[in-house]
Each structure stands twice: as structure tokens, then as C-alpha cells.
Design an enzyme around this catalytic site. Structure first.
Site, PDB file in Angstrom:
ATOM      1  N   LYS A  25       0.833  -1.200   0.000  1.00  0.00           N
ATOM      2  CA  LYS A  25       0.000   0.000   0.000  1.00  0.00           C
ATOM      3  C   LYS A  25       0.868   1.251   0.000  1.00  0.00           C
ATOM      4  CE  LYS A  25      -3.710  -0.474   2.477  1.00  0.00           C
ATOM      5  NZ  LYS A  25      -4.300  -0.731   3.808  1.00  0.00           N
ATOM      6  N   ARG A  94      -3.158   3.297   8.600  1.00  0.00           N
ATOM      7  CA  ARG A  94      -3.510   2.123   7.807  1.00  0.00           C
ATOM      8  C   ARG A  94      -2.388   1.097   7.785  1.00  0.00           C
ATOM      9  NH1 ARG A  94      -4.765   4.521   1.975  1.00  0.00           N
ATOM     10  NH2 ARG A  94      -6.106   2.679   1.865  1.00  0.00           N
ATOM     11  N   GLY A 103      -8.104  -6.648   4.305  1.00  0.00           N
ATOM     12  CA  GLY A 103      -8.951  -6.676   5.488  1.00  0.00           C
ATOM     13  C   GLY A 103      -8.433  -7.501   6.652  1.00  0.00           C
ATOM     14  N   MET A 105      -5.700  -6.948   8.452  1.00  0.00           N
ATOM     15  CA  MET A 105      -5.136  -6.138   9.526  1.00  0.00           C
ATOM     16  C   MET A 105      -6.019  -4.913   9.721  1.00  0.00           C
ATOM     17  SD  MET A 105      -1.114  -6.599   8.955  1.00  0.00           S
ATOM     18  CE  MET A 105      -1.236  -6.251   7.236  1.00  0.00           C
ATOM     19  N   ARG A 361      -3.716  -1.655  -6.072  1.00  0.00           N
ATOM     20  CA  ARG A 361      -2.939  -2.886  -5.883  1.00  0.00           C
ATOM     21  C   ARG A 361      -3.324  -3.858  -6.985  1.00  0.00           C
ATOM     22  NH1 ARG A 361      -6.215  -4.471  -0.459  1.00  0.00           N
ATOM     23  NH2 ARG A 361      -8.230  -4.750  -1.432  1.00  0.00           N
ATOM     24  N   HIS A 479     -16.301  -8.021   0.832  1.00  0.00           N
ATOM     25  CA  HIS A 479     -15.266  -8.881   1.390  1.00  0.00           C
ATOM     26  C   HIS A 479     -15.393 -10.325   0.908  1.00  0.00           C
ATOM     27  CE1 HIS A 479     -13.621 -11.515   4.605  1.00  0.00           C
ATOM     28  NE2 HIS A 479     -12.617 -10.672   4.502  1.00  0.00           N
ATOM     29  N   SER A 789      11.870 -44.924 -17.501  1.00  0.00           N
ATOM     30  CA  SER A 789      10.847 -44.072 -16.918  1.00  0.00           C
ATOM     31  C   SER A 789      11.031 -44.133 -15.407  1.00  0.00           C
ATOM     32  CB  SER A 789       9.464 -44.565 -17.315  1.00  0.00           C
ATOM     33  OG  SER A 789       8.491 -43.788 -16.668  1.00  0.00           O
ATOM     34  N   CYS A 856       7.205 -41.060 -14.419  1.00  0.00           N
ATOM     35  CA  CYS A 856       5.792 -41.420 -14.377  1.00  0.00           C
ATOM     36  C   CYS A 856       5.240 -41.474 -12.957  1.00  0.00           C
ATOM     37  CB  CYS A 856       5.552 -42.734 -15.089  1.00  0.00           C
ATOM     38  SG  CYS A 856       6.391 -44.119 -14.333  1.00  0.00           S
ATOM     39  N   TYR A 876      10.328 -36.205 -21.048  1.00  0.00           N
ATOM     40  CA  TYR A 876       8.915 -35.962 -20.782  1.00  0.00           C
ATOM     41  C   TYR A 876       8.561 -36.242 -19.324  1.00  0.00           C
ATOM     42  CZ  TYR A 876       8.203 -41.040 -20.813  1.00  0.00           C
ATOM     43  OH  TYR A 876       8.263 -42.367 -20.513  1.00  0.00           O
TER      44      TYR A 876
HETATM   45  P1  ADP Z   1      -7.617  -2.399   3.883  1.00  0.00           P
HETATM   46  O1  ADP Z   1      -6.220  -2.817   3.721  1.00  0.00           O
HETATM   47  O2  ADP Z   1      -8.394  -3.266   4.780  1.00  0.00           O
HETATM   48  O3  ADP Z   1      -8.289  -2.115   2.580  1.00  0.00           O
HETATM   49  P2  ADP Z   1      -7.299   0.433   4.190  1.00  0.00           P
HETATM   50  O4  ADP Z   1      -6.157   0.938   4.941  1.00  0.00           O
HETATM   51  O5  ADP Z   1      -7.175   0.471   2.719  1.00  0.00           O
HETATM   52  O6  ADP Z   1      -7.598  -1.022   4.687  1.00  0.00           O
HETATM   53  O7  ADP Z   1      -8.522   1.302   4.656  1.00  0.00           O
HETATM   54  C1  ADP Z   1      -9.811   0.914   4.931  1.00  0.00           C
HETATM   55  C2  ADP Z   1     -10.783   1.854   4.258  1.00  0.00           C
HETATM   56  O8  ADP Z   1     -10.595   3.185   4.686  1.00  0.00           O
HETATM   57  C3  ADP Z   1     -10.653   1.885   2.758  1.00  0.00           C
HETATM   58  O9  ADP Z   1     -11.927   1.922   2.188  1.00  0.00           O
HETATM   59  C4  ADP Z   1      -9.911   3.143   2.491  1.00  0.00           C
HETATM   60  O10 ADP Z   1     -10.198   3.663   1.237  1.00  0.00           O
HETATM   61  C5  ADP Z   1     -10.398   4.051   3.605  1.00  0.00           C
HETATM   62  N1  ADP Z   1      -9.392   5.039   3.925  1.00  0.00           N
HETATM   63  C6  ADP Z   1      -8.151   4.806   4.346  1.00  0.00           C
HETATM   64  N2  ADP Z   1      -7.452   5.934   4.492  1.00  0.00           N
HETATM   65  C7  ADP Z   1      -8.269   6.936   4.150  1.00  0.00           C
HETATM   66  C8  ADP Z   1      -8.119   8.332   4.070  1.00  0.00           C
HETATM   67  N3  ADP Z   1      -6.971   8.928   4.360  1.00  0.00           N
HETATM   68  N4  ADP Z   1      -9.174   9.067   3.688  1.00  0.00           N
HETATM   69  C9  ADP Z   1     -10.333   8.458   3.396  1.00  0.00           C
HETATM   70  N5  ADP Z   1     -10.542   7.148   3.432  1.00  0.00           N
HETATM   71  C10 ADP Z   1      -9.521   6.378   3.809  1.00  0.00           C
HETATM   72 MG    MG Z   2      -7.722  -0.925   1.268  1.00  0.00          MG
HETATM   73 MG    MG Z   3      -9.812  -2.819   6.470  1.00  0.00          MG
END
Ligand code: ADP
Ligand code: MG
Ligand code: MG
Length: 900
Positions: A25, A94, A103, A105, A361, A479, A789, A856, A876
């Protein structure tokens, strides 16, 4: 040391992508920033800090200063100040590992809102409702992620704090007759925030911190700690992600999708992740924040016409409602795909009509989509042929070979409801309502469909074991859809007709009620849910143009030939359709078990002298001739390696009293005599006993009969204008003299048949190499063999001295305690067994340069082993019919890797 990397305003501290250090990220946020894409400024704390924290339980000393410095940079870029009472900056904190773990972490949004900063933000935004909406979200996320999970505060009623707060919200909404969160007024949100804070203090025994800096460090620490959370650990185990990697932490300026109706948040894929079609695909929600789309709390709107589903037919698309922003987003989409050369999964937020990108990503996709995307991108010139080939994993191929619901069965089935087709293919199973139950039922050997309102990362262990997943809520980017797609699992989401009663483990679906354990069948390609257990059908690969294109490409690049292990014409045909060009192992023993055959076989085993033995075995000739005729014909003109009889004779004798009586009756041999013969044939170590070529040497008439059957079938086919190509394989040879002995018989029979039928035909004689002595003396054996073989199953058994049928008692321990890295019966043991194979190849070719060499064993279908076999120059590999496409791909990838 540098622990913190800033990004913002077109600049980033990291000049190149550094996923190891910044996590996926963080690296991509920096990269998007450098590309000039609008990204809210922020900074990334490196994965090294995570490792440091895990080891020492504290942060490196310089971290605090570096964080403050970067925070200053954000403040000057945004012209706002963190913790300011007049113009406060809010941030998100984040997680972000090297490899995305969607999702798994934690993330905390709106960090920095306190009783002191709230008035400032109200003044700045001129939107009090928005501020309190952000505040109640902060309290929820913070108390759950930081206080309960990371600081390990135990909720007093045993219910998680998040759930306690949700109950408050639900109650409040129902008391006021509200259905949506958006119905809540400013006053409501103010009251709810107060109720929340009281509840947090009451339930967790600590006050929600009213200090911006305390919130920031609390959140940073919690996100680092979430690397070792239960969910993250489970996911890492499933996906084989090393726990040493650690996560990075991203602190980023908040942008708000919940600032009224000109604000929104959304998720999109640069191509359809379910089919791979080159169409922009996504979902969004107005006046919402963060996870609202993914969590499936409201039915999301379609991004464009293409993204419309049965659930979102009447909802406005972004394309319609705000074409200007949509056009900008579409440009960003193209820019990112061209830059990353792969399908991307995007997060975006629109704040008061302005677009911000929050994440990109590599998008998860199922097998079919992976193949289509790779082939399309190759045709579009975005990636090279080799890149396209390397993009596909054996797992992708495995997925498209999965079953689909049998269309015939589907016609007459009872359709319960329809949801969104999030994960294609078919699945059938008994319904369960929790991830825990799914695991329990699977342990009892059942097949389950996991049914949830929506799934959350807490459910992944149950989702992993279920045959299929069905949810009532959520869209195509929810999810459940995301996770199922990553695993290539059949999945239907957003089926609003489902009404689940979790307490009683029942569900009502369009007036029909179902209980836990009832069978349902999912058609994940259409989104249809059927009552009962419908039959599933193999997929139609012959009409899958992308698969065919991929296979043709693989065939062009690979050096290894791909054969199949098949004992019947049906298997041979199936494998041929899947691309096998020959049979590497046709076992003959199963051909002796049909009732009329087994009695002749038994008669032979019980016979007292050669004459009566010969008489008995010759009864089998016509059957065997038919067997070989069918299989040689099915494979012609490709070669068929037929292994002569291999197992010890006692395997053919009766076991029960009744069977012995019957045999005595049929043959007229006294049952006592039969029993005594059984006793004589008993062996204490059958794997090393009287089997393989040792049988043919003691009873040449067996070899004679089998050879004659093979060659007579060959002659017949040639007369019919076919081009059969038999290869006679002598099993379990340990010395050249054994092979010589058998070769004389086989050649003799071939000549006999040729003379009698006045034709000539080609055939080969060779041996299965499955004993260490055969490898070591391969130069001598090769004097009599036209092919080798490697029977790697038995070779592994005899090299390691492991009995494959008995390793179960200690192999798990061996692997756990790293005495052995992998199960050598799954992936070839390169250092031991592999060395013997190399020796066998080299010695064999030293005396017979034309020697054809293959494998084989089970390993012939294992990608890692295939790579090894390719590297030592085999001709083969042979594997089961269903592994053939995987072997074709793996062989091509092995060639590409070896050319690097
Ligand atoms: P995950 O890895 O679980 O997707 P994220 O870190 O991407 O977690 O964030 C969870 C949610 O919060 C995502 O929908 C993301 O777009 C939103 N989000 C994260 N940072 C910001 C930010 N600075 N402003 C607005 N929304 C945010
Ligand atoms: Mg995200
Ligand atoms: Mg999340």
C-alpha cells in the site's frame, strides 16, 4: 536510519517502488503520487519498525522525531495542523504488508478528532453532521482496534465493543424509525457519540482518549500489533506469507466521502475480476466512508452501466450522475494499468466533487479471469508472451478445471433465489451459518456452504474450508467476493431474498425455510441458488478460447513432453483432449480384477505346473488384447508405455472364507489347499517382495501372455490403418540381467506376431527405474533399454526407506520440526532422490545416447518437481489426466525460468 517515508504533492521520499520496506500500500501510494495522481499526502513507517517492535516491544528511538517531521510536511502541504483547535488535520492510520492481505489487519480513520478539535473542523467544513458522523466512526474503530484488540482490554459482557456499539446504533435507529445510517441527523449523531463514549468506558473500563497525539500513537501501535492478530496469522498460514515480513503503517491525510451528497467512496477494478473482460468495473456509495462499500451495509451503486447488477438496476451510476469525475477516474484507471501492466484494484473517495485515490494494488481474480487478462494484455501489447505465461499459476488452471452445475440438473431444479455471481463455478453442500460450524462440519467429513449476512475477516477460516459461500448483503467488491475470488471459490453475494435467523440456525429464502444441514447448490457463474444437491459437471475447456491460447503458447515454449498416466481408453481420450501426447504409464494389474478374469488369474496362481499355469493365463489373452487395442487406438499415433504386471500375486487371491469356498467350487481345488497357498504367498514386506520383473522371471508365461496381447493388438490396429506405438516397460528392475531376461521374451513374442501376421511394426522396450541400484548401474541397464521411466513414488520409498502408506504417523512431525522441508512424495527430494535420478540419466545416456527418459510418478504433475525434471534434461513427464494442463504450463514456465 530512515524509518519514515513521506509522499505528497507529486513528491515521494522513495524514488523507486520498495514493497519490502514500505509494504504494497505504501509503495503504491508513493508511486501514484510520483505519477501525479491525486493522493492525499501522508507518510509510511517501514516494515523494519514492525520487526523491531515485535522483537523489542518498543519503537526505535528516532521514530518519534521522524514521525513529527513528516507530519509537519503534511501540515504544510494541507495548510492544516494536527490537533489544532481552529483548523485541524485528521489522518487515517492504515496497515499495509508487502503482499496485500485484504482486510486482515487494521485501519483507523478520522484520527485526531477530540473535544478540542471538533469545533475547528465544524467551522472549517461548515458541516456539523459530517463531523459527528466522523466522530462516531472514530470511536467505534478506535475502541475496537486499539483498545480492545491491541491493548487487550476485556469487554465486560463478553461481547466485543464493536458489537455493543452496533447494538446502541441499531436501537437508536429503530426507536426513531430510521432504516439507513444516512437518516441520522446531526443531533442524533451527537447523542450517539456521547452514548458511545459512555459505553466504551463502561464496557472496557477505560476512557476513550480525548487527545489527538495519544490517538495517533495508539493507532500506530495497534496497526503494527495487528500483524500478529489471529486473522492475519490464519491468512498468512493459508497464503504462505512469512511472519518475519511485518507490516508497514501508513499515516495519511483524511479525505471525506461522508461530506454530504457530492461526496462518495468507492472501489473499482480496472477489468472485471470475475470474468477478466476488459471493462472498468466498480461500486460506490454517496455520503459514505471507508469500508462502507466493502462491508456491504448498503447496496452499492454501480460505477457505470457495465457494472450494473440485478440488485443495482435502479440505482444511479457514477457515470450518469457525475460524468466529469467518472471521466477523470477512467483516465486514472488507464494510467495505472499502463503503468503497472496488470489489472488493478482501486479505492477512491470523492470529497465535495473532488477525486482522491487511496489505494491501488494488483487485483485478485479467479483462474478464468487471470487467464483471460493475461492473454488480452499480451494481445494489447501491454505485456510480453513470456510475462503472460509467467502470470498464470498452476492454481489458476486448477480453478478453471473445477466443476460447474450440470445444466441438465439445473433445468429441473428448484430455484430458491438469485444473488450476484461473485465467484464462478458450481458448488453443492449442506448449509451452515458460522465459520466455526463450517470447520466443525468439515472435520466430520461433510461438504458445506457457508451462509452469512456478510462476511468479515473473522470468517476466513470457515470460508476457506467451505465448498461455496453465500451472503445476503454486499456487492461484487464486498469482502466475501474479494476473498472467494482470490481462492477461486464459488461464491454468491448480495442475495437480498435471504433472511437468516442465526439464533435458531434457520433461514427463510423467498418463503421457503431451510435449516442448518439442508443441501443447496450454488451456480456462482449465474448467481443462482438451488434447493438440494445437484450434480456437478466438468468444465468445457474445449470452448474456452483464452485457455486454448494459453496452452498453445505454453506448448510453444516448453521443452518437456507431456504424457499421461492412464489405464483405460476413456482416461486416454480425456488426457488427449487436455493435451497429452502419449501415455507414460499404463498399469495392467487392474485389468485382472473383473469376475471372469480374476478366476483365470487365481487359477494360474494356484496351478501346480507350468503347463496348467500357461493354460490358465492364456484365458486372459483375449481380454488383455482388447484392453491394449482400446488404449493404443485411443492414443495412436502417440506412444503408450505399458507396464507389465507389477504387484505381488497374493493381491489377487481371495481374502474371506466365502471367497475361498467359491474359488474352490469354481476350480475344484480343495479349500485347504487354497489356504495353504495363500499362506505360502504371504510376505512380511510385500513392497520389497516377489513383485515387478521378479514375477515375469519366475513365471515367463505372464510376460509372454502380456507381450503377445500387446503385439497382437498392435498388429490388428495396423491392419485397420491406425498407427499404434507400444512401449513395453519392465517394472522394478535392479540389474541389467533382469532386464535382459525379460527383453528376450518380449522381442521373441514381437517377432512371432510379426511373422504370423506378416507385418512389421515399431515398438520399444524399456524399464521403470525405481530402485537405487538401477540408478547406480544405469549404464549397464541402458544397454538393454530404449527408454527409462523414473517411477519416482517407489524410488522415493526405496531411497528414503519410507513406506508411503505408513509415513502418516511421523511425516507431519518431521515437517513441523523442520527435519524435512516438504513431503518428498509430493515434491521431489532434489538432494537425495533427485541426485539418484541425475546419476541415472547421466549413466544411462553414457552407454545409450538415444535413451528416451521420462518420469511417471506422482511428481510428474507437481510444478516444482517439473521444474527440476526440466533442468536435468528429461524428455517428458507423465501425470494424471487432470494435471496435464498444469504440467504443460509448468513445463513452459520451467523453460522460461531456466533461460533467465
Ligand atoms: P484495507 O487494507 O483493509 O483495505 P485500508 O487501509 O485500505 O484497509 O482502509 C480501509 C478503508 O478506509 C478503505 O476503504 C480506504 O479507502 C479508507 N481510507 C483509508 N485511508 C483513508 C483516508 N486517508 N481518507 C479516506 N478514506 C480512507
Ligand atoms: Mg484498502
Ligand atoms: Mg480494512
Amino acid at each position: 536510519m530512515k524509518f519514515v517515508y513521506y509522499f505528497g504533492d507529486g513528491q515521494a521520499d522513495s524514488a523507486v517502488p520498495q514493497k519490502e520496506l514500505l509494504g504494497g500500500k505504501g509503495a503504491n501510494l508513493a508511486e501514484m503520487t510520483r505519477l501525479g495522481i491525486p493522493v492525499p499526502p501522508g507518510f509510511t513507517i517501514t516494515t523494519e519498525v514492525c520487526t523491531h517492535y515485535m522483537n523489542d516491544d518498543k519503537f526505535p528511538a528516532q521514530l518519534e522525531n521522524q514521525v513529527l517531521e513528516s507530519l509537519l510536511k503534511i501540515e504544510s502541504a494541507m495548510k492544516q495542523k494536527f490537533a489544532s483547535t481552529s483548523n485541524p488535520l485528521l489522518v487515517s492510520v492504515r496497515s499495509g504488508a508487502r503482499q496485500s492481505m485484504p482486510g486482515m489487519m487494521e485501519t483507523v480513520l478520522n484520527v485526531g478528532l477530540t473535544s478540542k478539535t471538533i469545533p475547528g473542523l465544524i467551522k472549517q467544513s461548515d458541516d456539523e453532521r459530517f463531523v459527528y458522523d466522523a466522530y462516531r466512526r472514530l470511536i467505534t474503530m478506535y475502541s475496537d482496534v486499539v483498545m480492545e484488540k491491541a491493548q487487550n482490554l476485556k469487554p465486560k459482557n463478553g461481547k466485543g465493543i464493536r458489537q455493543e456499539l452496533e447494538i446502541i446504533l441499531d436501537k437508536y435507529k429503530s426507536n426513531h424509525n430510521y432504516t439507513e445510517d444516512t437518516d441520522l441527523t446531526t443531533e442524533d449523531l451527537k447523542i450517539i457519540s456521547e452514548l458511545y463514549k459512555t459505553c466504551v468506558e463502561d464496557v472496557l473500563g477505560e476512557i476513550f482518549p480525548d487527545d489527538a497525539t495519544a490517538q495517533l500513537w495508539g493507532a500506530i501501535t495497534a496497526v503494527f500489533k495487528s500483524w500478529n492478530g489471529k486473522r492475519a496469522e490464519t491468512y498468512r498460514r493459508i497464503e504462505n506469507i512469512p511472519s518475519e515480513w511485518g507490516t508497514a503503517v501508513n499515516v495519511q491525510t483524511m479525505v471525506f466521502g461522508n461530506m454530504g451528497d457530492t461526496s462518495a467512496t468507492g472501489v473499482a477494478f480496472t477489468r472485471n475480476p470475475a470474468t477478466g473482460e476488459n471493462q472498468f468495473y466498480g461500486e460506490w456509495l454517496a455520503n459514505a466512508q471507508g469500508e462502507d462499500v466493502v462491508a456491504g451495509i448498503r447496496t452499492p451503486n454501480p460505477l457505470n452501466q457495465y457494472s450494473r447488477t440485478s440488485e443495482s438496476l435502479d440505482l444511479p451510476s457514477l457515470e450518469d450522475i457525475n460524468n466529469q469525475i467518472y471521466t477523470v477516474l477512467d483516465k486514472v484507471k488507464t494510467q495505472l494499468e499502463v503503468h503497472y501492466h496488470d489489472m488493478q484494484d482501486l479505492e477512491f473517495t470523492i470529497q465535495k466533487g473532488r477525486l482522491w485515490m487511496l489505494q491501488t494494488r494488483t487485483g485478485k481474480r479467479n483462474g478464468a479471469a487471470a487467464i483471460r487478462i493475461a492473454m488480452d494484455m499480451m494481445d494489447e501489447g501491454l505485456i510480453s508472451e513470456n510475462e503472460a505465461l509467467m502470470r498464470i499459476s498452476p492454481k489458476n488452471i486448477d480453478e478453471i478445471m473445477h466443476d460447474t452445475v450440470d445444466p441438465e440438473a439445473e433445468k429441473s431444479a428448484l430455484l430458491l433465489a438469485t444473488g450476484l455471481p461473485a465467484g464462478p463455478g458450481g458448488a453443492t453442500g449442506q448449509i451452515v451459518f458460522t465459520a466455526e460450524d463450517a470447520e466443525k462440519w468439515i472435520q466430520k467429513g461433510k461438504k458445506v456452504i457457508l451462509v452469512r449476512n456478510e462476511t468479515s475477516p473473522e470468517d476466513i477460516h470457515g470460508m476457506h474450508v467451505a465448498s461455496g459461500i453465500l451472503t445476503a448483503k454486499g456487492g461484487m467488491t464486498s469482502h466475501a467476493a474479494l476473498v472467494a475470488r482470490g481462492w477461486g471459490k464459488c461464491c454468491i453475494v448480495g442475495c437480498s431474498a435471504l433472511n437468516i435467523d442465526f439464533d435458531n440456525k434457520t433461514l427463510i429464502i423467498n418463503d421457503k425455510s431451510l435449516n442448518e444441514g439442508d443441501w443447496v447448490t450454488l451456480n456462482g457463474s449465474l448467481g443462482n441458488i438451488y434447493s438440494g444437491e445437484l450434480s456437478l459437471k466438468e468444465p468445457d475447456l474445449e470452448h474456452n478460447q483464452y485457455f486454448k491460447k494459453l496452452m498453445a503458447l505454453a506448448d510453444r515454449k516448453r521443452k518437456l513432453g507431456i504424457r499421461t498416466n492412464a489405464d483405460s481408453p476413456e482416461d486416454a481420450m480425456r488426457a488427449r483432449k487436455l493435451g497429452a501426447t502419449g501415455i507414460g504409464l499404463c498399469r495392467t494389474e487392474h485389468m485382472f480384477f473383473e469376475p471372469e478374469r480374476i478366476s483365470a488369474m487365481r487359477e494360474m496362481i494356484l496351478a501346480h505346473n507350468e503347463a496348467s499355469r500357461r493354460k490358465a493365463i492364456m484365458k486372459l489373452l483375449p481380454y488383455q488384447r482388447d484392453d491394449f487395442y482400446g488404449i493404443l487406438k485411443a492414443m495412436a499415433p502417440y506412444p503408450v508405455t505399458i507396464r507389465l504386471l507389477d504387484p505381488p500375486l497374493h493381491e489377487f487371491l481371495p481374502h474371506t472364507e466365502e471367497q475361498i469356498e467359491n474359488l474352490s467350487h469354481e476350480t475344484g481345488i480343495n479349500s485347504l489347499e487354497i489356504k495353504s497357498r495363500i499362506t505360502t504367498l504371504h510376505e512380511s514386506n510385500p513392497m520389497l517382495g516377489h513383485r515387478g520383473c521378479r514375477l515375469g522371471i519366475m513365471y515367463p508365461e505372464i510376460t509372454e501372455m502380456q507381450s503377445r496381447a500387446i503385439f497382437e493388438a498392435t498388429a490388428k490396429l495396423i491392419k485397420e490403418g491406425e498407427k499404434p506405438f507400444p512401449e513395453v516397460m519392465i517394472p522394478l528392475v535392479g540389474s541389467d540381467t533382469e532386464l535382459e531376461n525379460q527383453k528376450i521374451i518380449v522381442d521373441q513374442l514381437a517377432n512371432d506376431v510379426m511373422q504370423r501376421e506378416s507385418i512389421t511394426f515399431d515398438y520399444l522396450i524399456g524399464t521403470m527405474i525405481e530402485l537405487p541400484r538401477a540408478c547406480v548401474t544405469a549404464n549397464q541397464i541402458a544397454e538393454y533399454a530404449q527408454f527409462f521411466s523414473f517411477g519416482t513414488n517407489d524410488l522415493t520409498q526405496t531411497t528414503y526407506g519410507f513406506s508411503r502408506d505408513d509415513v502418516g504417523s511421523f511425516m507431519p512431525l518431521y515437517i513441523d520440526s523442520k527435519i524435512i522441508n516438504n513431503d518428498p512424495f509430493q515434491s521431489i527430494d532434489e538432494l537425495g532422490v533427485g541426485e539418484l535420478i541425475k546419476l541415472g540419466v547421466q549413466k544411462g545416456r553414457s552407454t545409450n545416447s538415444k535413451l528416451k527418459i521420462g518420469v511417471c510418478g506422482e511428481h510428474g504433475g507437481d510444478p516444482d518437481s517439473i521444474s527440476f525434471f526440466n533442468s536435468i534434461g528429461l524428455d517428458y513427464v507423465s501425470c494424471s489426466p487432470y494435471r496435464v494442463p498444469i504440467a504443460r504450463l509448468a513445463a513452459a514456465q520451467a523453460t522460461l525460468k531456466s533461460n533467465l
